[in-house]
Design an enzyme around this catalytic site. Structure first.
Site, PDB file in Angstrom:
ATOM      1  N   GLY A 101       1.091  -1.352   0.036  1.00 42.98           N
ATOM      2  CA  GLY A 101      -0.172   0.135  -0.156  1.00 42.98           C
ATOM      3  C   GLY A 101       0.857   1.180  -0.079  1.00 42.98           C
ATOM      4  N   GLY A 103       2.638   3.702   1.627  1.00 45.62           N
ATOM      5  CA  GLY A 103       3.195   3.818   2.752  1.00 45.62           C
ATOM      6  C   GLY A 103       3.435   5.086   3.257  1.00 45.62           C
ATOM      7  N   ARG A 104       3.871   6.055   2.075  1.00 42.91           N
ATOM      8  CA  ARG A 104       3.933   7.560   2.235  1.00 42.91           C
ATOM      9  C   ARG A 104       3.816   8.452   0.979  1.00 42.91           C
ATOM     10  NH1 ARG A 104      10.829   7.334   0.771  1.00 42.91           N
ATOM     11  NH2 ARG A 104      10.771   5.630  -0.678  1.00 42.91           N
ATOM     12  N   LYS A 124       4.450  12.337  -2.529  1.00 41.36           N
ATOM     13  CA  LYS A 124       5.251  11.078  -2.219  1.00 41.36           C
ATOM     14  C   LYS A 124       6.206  11.676  -1.006  1.00 41.36           C
ATOM     15  CE  LYS A 124       8.417   7.637  -3.539  1.00 41.36           C
ATOM     16  NZ  LYS A 124       8.980   6.876  -4.555  1.00 41.36           N
ATOM     17  N   ASP A 136       8.439   5.765   8.248  1.00 39.80           N
ATOM     18  CA  ASP A 136       8.055   7.034   8.759  1.00 39.80           C
ATOM     19  C   ASP A 136       7.111   7.659   8.078  1.00 39.80           C
ATOM     20  OD1 ASP A 136      10.033   7.628   6.988  1.00 39.80           O
ATOM     21  OD2 ASP A 136      11.574   8.637   8.289  1.00 39.80           O
ATOM     22  N   ARG A 194       3.637  13.961  -7.761  1.00 39.83           N
ATOM     23  CA  ARG A 194       3.741  13.218  -8.833  1.00 39.83           C
ATOM     24  C   ARG A 194       2.278  13.413  -9.439  1.00 39.83           C
ATOM     25  NH1 ARG A 194       6.083   7.158  -7.007  1.00 39.83           N
ATOM     26  NH2 ARG A 194       3.819   7.079  -5.685  1.00 39.83           N
ATOM     27  N   ARG A 201      -1.568   0.000  -9.590  1.00 39.25           N
ATOM     28  CA  ARG A 201      -0.327  -0.730 -10.028  1.00 39.25           C
ATOM     29  C   ARG A 201      -0.939  -2.086 -10.184  1.00 39.25           C
ATOM     30  NH1 ARG A 201       3.666   1.805  -6.643  1.00 39.25           N
ATOM     31  NH2 ARG A 201       2.824   3.917  -6.383  1.00 39.25           N
ATOM     32  N   ASP A 274       4.462  -4.180  -7.158  1.00 40.76           N
ATOM     33  CA  ASP A 274       3.697  -3.129  -6.631  1.00 40.76           C
ATOM     34  C   ASP A 274       4.481  -1.754  -7.335  1.00 40.76           C
ATOM     35  OD1 ASP A 274       5.830  -4.275  -5.124  1.00 40.76           O
ATOM     36  OD2 ASP A 274       5.994  -2.310  -3.834  1.00 40.76           O
ATOM     37  N   ASP A 284       7.411   4.667  -9.635  1.00 37.37           N
ATOM     38  CA  ASP A 284       8.210   4.605  -8.480  1.00 37.37           C
ATOM     39  C   ASP A 284       9.977   4.757  -8.840  1.00 37.37           C
ATOM     40  OD1 ASP A 284       6.144   4.675  -6.968  1.00 37.37           O
ATOM     41  OD2 ASP A 284       6.456   2.668  -5.975  1.00 37.37           O
TER      42      ASP A 284
END
Ligand code: AMP
Ligand code: MG
Length: 525
Positions: A101, A103-104, A124, A136, A194, A201, A274, A284
Site C-alpha cells: 500500500g 506507505g508514504r 510522495k 515513517d 507526482r 499498480r 507493486d 516509482d
C-alpha cells in the site's frame, strides 16, 4: 494561487476503509484509506516542471506563491481535494509480500485540466498512512530530487512515465541509514508531487486475489477499464471480452515500455509488482540507474546485488513474469486460461517487434533484414563489443551517426571508452564491425544527412546519468538548486545538442565509478 477542478472517481466509486486514523493496520474489503498529509515545518519550493504546471493549468505566479508550497508540501488542501492512500500488495524480489500500500504516498485528488484530461495528483513523502508498516512515511531530498528529475527526463526522452510537478523541501530532517551499515544520519526531507492519469499498480489487483475478495477484484478491474481505458470501454460492450481486451492492452503497453527502457539504457532497479503501472508507465523511481558502460548484467540496486534479478538485460523477462502474476490475480474474474495465456505470448512478440523497431532507428537502418544479411547478427555482435570494450552506451549511439562510411574508424568514439585495455581488446573487431555496418547502410542508400538527422532524433545526447543527478543532489543539499535547474533545462531537449552543455553529455568520470549514488544505490530513501 488558482483553484483546480476535481472529480475524485477513485474514492467516489470504490469502497474505502471504514476505519479512520493513520495507525498501521491490515485493510480488508477496501481499495483505499482516507488520510491527510501530515504538515511539515517549513515547506519551500525547490524545483518545478513548467510543462506539468501548464498541463494542470498553473502559471508561474501560481507556482511561486507560498500557498503552492503549502499545498504541495502537504500543509494545506485545495477545495475539492479528498486525500487517500491506496491499498495494494505485491511480489517483491519474486516472493508474495502481502499488503504493502501507499506507505508514504498520498493522492490528493483527480483534477480535470482545462483540456478535459484527468490527472491524479499524488504527494510522495507526505507522512504516515495505515500502510506505512514500520516506516515513517517520509522521503529524503536525494531520492525525491532523483524522482523529480528522472520523471521529467523520461518524458522528454519519449518514454512513458508518471510526471512530476514539484519538489518541495519540508524544512525537517529525516533519519536514514543510507548504506545499511548501522550508522543512520539525519538528512533533509522533501516531498514530490507526482502526476499521472492513474497510479494503479499490478499490486492493487493482486491484493484482492490473495485475499479471495473476488467481487472487489471485479469492481476494481471494471473501474480501471472505465476510468483509465475509456477507448476499450467504448469499443467492447461485452464485459467478459472487454476484460480480456484490457489485459491484452496492459501486456502490450508493458512490452512497449520495456523496449523504451532498453533503448535508452534505463534500469529501474526494483521491478516488484507493486512498482508496475497498469498504464504501462515508468513508476516509482527509487534506486534506478542509467547505463554508462554498456553492460546487460548491471544493476544500480545494492539490495539486489546478490541475485541481480532486476539487472538491465533482464528487465523484459521480469516484466513478463510480473504480467504472469497479474494474470494469476485476475483469473478468478476472467475464468478462462487460454485468452490470458495468449496475451502473455503476445507480450513477447510485441516486445521483440518494438525493440527491433527502436534498435533499427538507433542504428539508422531503413528496414530490418532477416535471413542472409541478418541485422539481428549485426546488433548482437555490436552489443558484445560494446560490453567487452566497456563503451558508453549513450555516447556510442550518438556518435555512430558521424562515422565516415568511406573510411570507418574509431575516431568519433574517443570519449566513449572508459578503459584503455578494454578498448585495445576490441579495437580491431570494432573497426571490422563498422565496415560491415557501413556496407549495410550502403544497401539502404539513404542520403547521409538524412540518416544522421534521423539517428539524432532517437539517440539522446543527454540522459540523467547517475553522477549528474548526484552532483545536483550535493549542490541542493548545500542550498544551491541552480545545478538541478541547469540539468533539467538540458534534459528538456535530450536529442538536441545545446551550447555550453558539454559537461552534461560527458561520460561518467573516474571519481564516480564506485561512488554511492553514482553507481550504487540502496533502497534507503
Ligand atoms: P518501494 O519498493 O520503494 O516501492 O516501497 C515498497 C513499500 O514500502 C511501499 O508500500 C511503500 O509505500 C513502502 N515504503 C517505502 N518507504 C517508506 C517510508 N519511508 N515510509 C512508509 N512506507 C514506505
Ligand atoms: Mg513502490
Amino acid at each position: 494561487m488558482r483553484d483546480l477542478r476535481f472529480d475524485n472517481r477513485f474514492v467516489r466509486e470504490l469502497p474505502g476503509d471504514p476505519e479512520e486514523g493513520r495507525h498501521v493496520r491490515q485493510v480488508h474489503g477496501a481499495c483505499y484509506s482516507r488520510v491527510e498529509p501530515t504538515p511539515v515545518r517549513a515547506p519551500k519550493l525547490l524545483a518545478w516542471s513548467r510543462e506539468v504546471a501548464d498541463l494542470l493549468g498553473f502559471d508561474a505566479a501560481d507556482v511561486r506563491s507560498q500557498r503552492f508550497a503549502e499545498v504541495f508540501g502537504g500543509n494545506a488542501l485545495l477545495p475539492g481535494m479528498e486525500p487517500y492512500a491506496a491499498c495494494y500488495g505485491g511480489h517483491q524480489f519474486g516472493n508474495w509480500a502481502g499488503q504493502l500500500g501507499d506507505g508514504r504516498a498520498i493522492t490528493l485528488g483527480e483534477t480535470i485540466n482545462p483540456r478535459g484530461q484527468r490527472w491524479e495528483l499524488q504527494l510522495k513523502g507526505a507522512g504516515p498512512t495505515p500502510y506505512s508498516r514500520s516506516a515513517d512515511g517520509r522521503a529524503v531530498l536525494r531520492s525525491s530530487l532523483r524522482e523529480f528529475l528522472c520523471s521529467e527526463a523520461m518524458h522528454h526522452l519519449g518514454v512513458p512515465t508518471t510526471r512530476a510537478l514539484s519538489l518541495v523541501a519540508t524544512g525537517e530532517q529525516v533519519v536514514r541509514d543510507m548504506f545499511y551499515d548501522g550508522r543512520p544520519r539525519p538528512e533533509p526531507g522533501a516531498v514530490v508531487c507526482r502526476v499521472a492519469p492513474s497510479f494503479i499498480r499490478f499490486g492493487n489487483f493482486e491484493i484482492f486475489a490473495a485475499r479471495g475478495e473476488e467481487s472487489l477484484l471485479a469492481r476494481l478491474i471494471d473501474f480501471t477499464i472505465e476510468r483509465d481505458f475509456p477507448e476499450l470501454a467504448q469499443a467492447e460492450p461485452d464485459p467478459a471480452r472487454r476484460r480480456i481486451a484490457w489485459f491484452e492492452e496492459v501486456c502490450r503497453r508493458t512490452a512497449v515500455l520495456m523496449a523504451h527502457w532498453m533503448r535508452v539504457g534505463f534500469v529501474h532497479g526494483v521491478m516488484n509488482t507493486d512498482n508496475m503501472s497498469i498504464l504501462g508507465l515508468t513508476i516509482d523511481y527509487g534506486p534506478y540507474g542509467w547505463i554508462d558502460n554498456f553492460d546487460p548484467d548491471w544493476t544500480p540496486n545494492t539490495t539486489d546485488a546478490g541475485g541481480r534479478r532486476y539487472r538491465f538485460g533482464h528487465q523484459p523477462r521480469i516484466a513478463h513474469w510480473n504480467l504472469w502474476q497479474l494474470a494469476n490475480a485476475i483469473y478468478p474474474v476472467i475464468r478462462a486460461v487460454e485468452p490470458l495465456e495468449r496475451a502473455l505470448v503476445a507480450y513477447a512478440d510485441v516486445h521483440e517487434a518494438e525493440y527491433r523497431r527502436m534498435m533499427q532507428a538507433k542504428l539508422g537502418l531503413a528496414d530490418w533484414r532477416a535471413g542472409e544479411q541478418a541485422d539481428d547478427g549485426l546488433l548482437e555482435q555490436l552489443q558484445r563489443l560494446l560490453q567487452r570494450g566497456e563503451m558508453d552506451m549513450t555516447l556510442f549511439f550518438r556518435r555512430l551517426a558521424d562515422v565516415d562510411l568511406e573510411a570507418p574508424s574509431l575516431a568519433v568514439f574517443e570519449e566513449a571508452f572508459y578503459d584503455p585495455s578494454a578498448r585495445a581488446a576490441v579495437e580491431d573487431e570494432l573497426v571490422g564491425w563498422l565496415r560491415a555496418y557501413a556496407a549495410r547502410l550502403r544497401i539502404d542508400g539513404v542520403p547521409g544527412a538524412h540518416r544522421r538527422a534521423a539517428m539524432n532524433r532517437v539517440n539522446p545526447l543527454y540522459v540523467p546519468r547517475n553522477y549528474l543527478a548526484q552532483q545536483a543532489i550535493d549542490a541542493a543539499e548545500a542550498g544551491n538548486v541552480g545545478e538541478l535547474e541547469a540539468l533539467l533545462e538540458v534534459l528538456r531537449q535530450p536529442y538536441v545538442e545545446q551550447p555550453d552543455s558539454e559537461r552534461f553529455a560527458a561520460r561518467r568520470p573516474d571519481w564516480a565509478r564506485n561512488k554511492a549514488g553514482c553507481s550504487m544505490l540502496s533502497c534507503s530513501s
